[in-house]
Design a protein around this motif. Sequence first.
Motif, PDB file in Angstrom:
ATOM      1  N   ALA A 406      44.245   1.847  43.312  1.00 44.31           N
ATOM      2  CA  ALA A 406      44.355   0.845  44.372  1.00 44.31           C
ATOM      3  C   ALA A 406      43.110  -0.029  44.378  1.00 44.31           C
ATOM      4  CB  ALA A 406      44.513   1.535  45.726  1.00 44.31           C
ATOM      5  N   PRO A 407      43.252  -1.339  44.581  1.00 40.22           N
ATOM      6  CA  PRO A 407      42.106  -2.240  44.546  1.00 40.22           C
ATOM      7  C   PRO A 407      41.366  -2.369  45.870  1.00 40.22           C
ATOM      8  CG  PRO A 407      44.098  -3.514  44.754  1.00 40.22           C
ATOM      9  CD  PRO A 407      44.530  -2.071  44.644  1.00 40.22           C
ATOM     10  N   GLY A 408      42.012  -1.993  46.981  1.00 39.12           N
ATOM     11  CA  GLY A 408      41.419  -2.234  48.291  1.00 39.12           C
ATOM     12  C   GLY A 408      40.916  -0.977  48.957  1.00 39.12           C
ATOM     13  N   HIS A 409      40.469  -1.141  50.179  1.00 31.34           N
ATOM     14  CA  HIS A 409      39.934  -0.033  50.966  1.00 31.34           C
ATOM     15  C   HIS A 409      41.069   0.627  51.750  1.00 31.34           C
ATOM     16  CE1 HIS A 409      37.227   2.395  53.262  1.00 31.34           C
ATOM     17  NE2 HIS A 409      37.432   1.745  54.393  1.00 31.34           N
ATOM     18  N   CYS A 410      41.221   1.942  51.580  1.00 33.83           N
ATOM     19  CA  CYS A 410      42.286   2.700  52.256  1.00 33.83           C
ATOM     20  C   CYS A 410      43.663   2.125  51.937  1.00 33.83           C
ATOM     21  CB  CYS A 410      42.050   2.739  53.762  1.00 33.83           C
ATOM     22  SG  CYS A 410      40.467   3.476  54.243  1.00 33.83           S
ATOM     23  N   ASP A 411      43.826   1.698  50.720  1.00 31.99           N
ATOM     24  CA  ASP A 411      45.052   1.032  50.266  1.00 31.99           C
ATOM     25  C   ASP A 411      45.976   2.079  49.651  1.00 31.99           C
ATOM     26  OD1 ASP A 411      46.958  -0.707  49.309  1.00 31.99           O
ATOM     27  OD2 ASP A 411      45.722  -1.461  47.657  1.00 31.99           O
ATOM     28  N   PHE A 412      46.561   2.939  50.501  1.00 33.71           N
ATOM     29  CA  PHE A 412      47.398   4.028  50.031  1.00 33.71           C
ATOM     30  C   PHE A 412      48.840   3.828  50.480  1.00 33.71           C
ATOM     31  CE2 PHE A 412      43.253   6.209  51.099  1.00 33.71           C
ATOM     32  CZ  PHE A 412      42.768   6.210  49.795  1.00 33.71           C
ATOM     33  N   THR A 413      49.768   4.295  49.662  1.00 34.38           N
ATOM     34  CA  THR A 413      51.160   4.302  50.095  1.00 34.38           C
ATOM     35  C   THR A 413      51.394   5.541  50.955  1.00 34.38           C
ATOM     36  OG1 THR A 413      52.024   5.593  48.234  1.00 34.38           O
ATOM     37  CG2 THR A 413      51.809   3.206  47.908  1.00 34.38           C
ATOM     38  N   ALA A 414      52.495   5.527  51.682  1.00 35.98           N
ATOM     39  CA  ALA A 414      52.846   6.688  52.496  1.00 35.98           C
ATOM     40  C   ALA A 414      53.038   7.919  51.616  1.00 35.98           C
ATOM     41  CB  ALA A 414      54.115   6.402  53.295  1.00 35.98           C
ATOM     42  N   ASP A 415      53.660   7.752  50.445  1.00 30.68           N
ATOM     43  CA  ASP A 415      53.906   8.895  49.572  1.00 30.68           C
ATOM     44  C   ASP A 415      52.605   9.514  49.079  1.00 30.68           C
ATOM     45  OD1 ASP A 415      56.613   8.773  49.847  1.00 30.68           O
ATOM     46  OD2 ASP A 415      56.996   7.795  47.918  1.00 30.68           O
ATOM     47  N   GLU A 416      51.606   8.677  48.770  1.00 31.42           N
ATOM     48  CA  GLU A 416      50.323   9.209  48.305  1.00 31.42           C
ATOM     49  C   GLU A 416      49.651  10.052  49.382  1.00 31.42           C
ATOM     50  OE1 GLU A 416      49.468   5.507  45.202  1.00 31.42           O
ATOM     51  OE2 GLU A 416      48.670   5.452  47.256  1.00 31.42           O
ATOM     52  N   GLN A 417      49.725   9.592  50.622  1.00 31.14           N
ATOM     53  CA  GLN A 417      49.112  10.333  51.717  1.00 31.14           C
ATOM     54  C   GLN A 417      49.896  11.612  52.049  1.00 31.14           C
ATOM     55  OE1 GLN A 417      47.596   7.538  54.976  1.00 31.14           O
ATOM     56  NE2 GLN A 417      48.933   6.185  53.813  1.00 31.14           N
ATOM     57  N   ILE A 418      51.209  11.498  52.072  1.00 29.74           N
ATOM     58  CA  ILE A 418      52.051  12.652  52.387  1.00 29.74           C
ATOM     59  C   ILE A 418      51.894  13.735  51.319  1.00 29.74           C
ATOM     60  CG2 ILE A 418      54.453  13.433  52.531  1.00 29.74           C
ATOM     61  CD1 ILE A 418      55.029  10.650  53.859  1.00 29.74           C
ATOM     62  N   THR A 419      51.886  13.333  50.063  1.00 31.02           N
ATOM     63  CA  THR A 419      51.700  14.303  48.984  1.00 31.02           C
ATOM     64  C   THR A 419      50.367  15.012  49.123  1.00 31.02           C
ATOM     65  OG1 THR A 419      53.089  13.027  47.464  1.00 31.02           O
ATOM     66  CG2 THR A 419      51.536  14.591  46.483  1.00 31.02           C
ATOM     67  N   ALA A 420      49.331  14.253  49.429  1.00 32.21           N
ATOM     68  CA  ALA A 420      48.006  14.856  49.580  1.00 32.21           C
ATOM     69  C   ALA A 420      47.985  15.862  50.721  1.00 32.21           C
ATOM     70  CB  ALA A 420      46.964  13.768  49.814  1.00 32.21           C
ATOM     71  N   PHE A 421      48.554  15.479  51.876  1.00 33.00           N
ATOM     72  CA  PHE A 421      48.516  16.415  53.005  1.00 33.00           C
ATOM     73  C   PHE A 421      49.387  17.632  52.753  1.00 33.00           C
ATOM     74  CE2 PHE A 421      50.093  18.281  56.894  1.00 33.00           C
ATOM     75  CZ  PHE A 421      48.895  18.620  57.502  1.00 33.00           C
ATOM     76  N   SER A 422      50.580  17.419  52.226  1.00 29.61           N
ATOM     77  CA  SER A 422      51.470  18.566  52.007  1.00 29.61           C
ATOM     78  C   SER A 422      50.881  19.522  50.978  1.00 29.61           C
ATOM     79  CB  SER A 422      52.860  18.092  51.588  1.00 29.61           C
ATOM     80  OG  SER A 422      52.813  17.347  50.388  1.00 29.61           O
ATOM     81  N   ASP A 423      50.189  18.987  49.957  1.00 36.77           N
ATOM     82  CA  ASP A 423      49.534  19.853  48.979  1.00 36.77           C
ATOM     83  C   ASP A 423      48.369  20.619  49.607  1.00 36.77           C
ATOM     84  OD1 ASP A 423      51.309  19.062  47.057  1.00 36.77           O
ATOM     85  OD2 ASP A 423      49.904  17.803  45.947  1.00 36.77           O
ATOM     86  N   LEU A 424      47.624  19.949  50.499  1.00 39.58           N
ATOM     87  CA  LEU A 424      46.539  20.635  51.198  1.00 39.58           C
ATOM     88  C   LEU A 424      47.092  21.741  52.081  1.00 39.58           C
ATOM     89  CD1 LEU A 424      43.553  20.899  52.167  1.00 39.58           C
ATOM     90  CD2 LEU A 424      44.107  19.166  53.904  1.00 39.58           C
ATOM     91  N   ALA A 425      48.144  21.446  52.826  1.00 41.69           N
ATOM     92  CA  ALA A 425      48.734  22.449  53.718  1.00 41.69           C
ATOM     93  C   ALA A 425      49.259  23.641  52.925  1.00 41.69           C
ATOM     94  CB  ALA A 425      49.852  21.813  54.540  1.00 41.69           C
ATOM     95  N   ASN A 426      49.902  23.372  51.799  1.00 41.86           N
ATOM     96  CA  ASN A 426      50.410  24.450  50.964  1.00 41.86           C
ATOM     97  C   ASN A 426      49.272  25.310  50.415  1.00 41.86           C
ATOM     98  OD1 ASN A 426      52.590  25.822  49.521  1.00 41.86           O
ATOM     99  ND2 ASN A 426      51.745  24.865  47.682  1.00 41.86           N
TER     100      ASN A 426
END
Length: 470
Positions: A406-426
């Motif tokens: 991503a070129p910008g600041h906090c420029d994440f898609t919903a899927d990127e964030q959801i995947t990160a959180f679900s992987d952390l929770a798991n």
Amino acid sequence: MVLQKSLTYTLLLTSSLLFTACGSDSNDDSDTTVEESSVRAQDARSYAVDPATLPFDSSEDTTTDTWHGVMDNGAGYRVEVPENWNGILVMWTHGYRGTGEELTVSNPSIREWLIENNYAWAASSYSKNYYDVEAGVEDTNELALKFTTIAEDNGRTLTAPVKTFIVGQSMGGHVAAAAVEQETLSSARNQVLYDGALPMCGVVGGTHEFDYLLDFTFAAQHVAGLGPDSFPADFDQPAIDAVLWDTVPSFTEQGVPTADGLKLEAIARNLSGGDRPVFEAGFRGGYYNVVMGTGGRDGTVNGILEKDLTGNTDTVYQLDNDPSQSAEENTFNNTILRVEGDPTANAPRSEGLRYIPEINGQFTVPVLTIHGLGDLYVPFVHEQIYRRRAIANGSADLLVQRAIRAPGHCDFTADEQITAFSDLANWVINDDKPDGDNVLDAAQVADEAYGCEYSDPARSAFMDACSSLN
């Protein structure tokens, strides 16, 4: 706006400086001097939340309890609990809110997914604006501790959460990372034992952010031949831009650098994390102007500290990837203004957290981060600093980091964030550690396909190099 004050900086102009590469990339927790309370500009400021802005509704097609209010410290809050709560609480920490007097609360960026999966969440406005990470940690922790009381006050009896996560972006990422640090656990007034943390685009290098902003703006001025000769730097950005850009960057149009602008681009690449994909797009985008504006502040971080924090005495400005210094680089480094910050500016305090809590890489719970490769505002170098500190303090096995194209600041898609959180929770719940990227191997970071693994394939740009991996 920069608060005017008498500077305590030592101004150093010397032709024989001894440089240490990445000097401000060390664990700077060596100063154990306890700074006693003093009056700061931040202590005299007043903030308030408008209660009318706090109510919010359940998302469409969901059944949740939504509560809001104002805590005794003046911070506003929102809490949402699904009907079939899974017993897990997610604390959301917001980013920088500027310098206004009004406090505001924001919902988590992955709110809908959390509710659909039966997580509860809570978010604080914090009791203060500006870059007040101490307030962010303390107020978020206080809200977490009051979660069941708030529920009871609203007619619902809940047991204590079986797991509590802390998740945030940008300055909120600083809050999230600081909240699980050993120093925070030993010194915070409100102490919460989080089970995992997800700092996104976070200031996980801690106070290095302010050194970086100084380094960048000093370099821009020096390349343009327009200073600096004082700090806070008295500079004319339009005049600098006229030297560095044929087309000045904006959020709607990529900048076109001059030959001098390409020199600054090379310096910024090295300051921000080294050669890597998407950096060029980030440098030539609208955050260039944000960095120039933010980097012009003084070393008290707009009055959060009483003394000046930032300096560049150990910074090596490089025009290429070769660590040896060319004649041009030697001249640049020997003629740029050097300033030295006060090592006691952000010292530990006897009555609570440091004013800007440290990120020392000392944590005992899983931490997963995601960071944009082109982020010019909170650059990728933060992840490299964080990893080195975690290695030095024996926490590296608990840290997973992911690069996003991503070129910008906090420029994440919903899927990127959801995947990160679900992987952390798991990871936390099932002890199933997820994979991440190597942020320290320069050859891997520079590879044209670096960051493909965890970037959303649906991204519309900067994904061509990833096609062979899909």
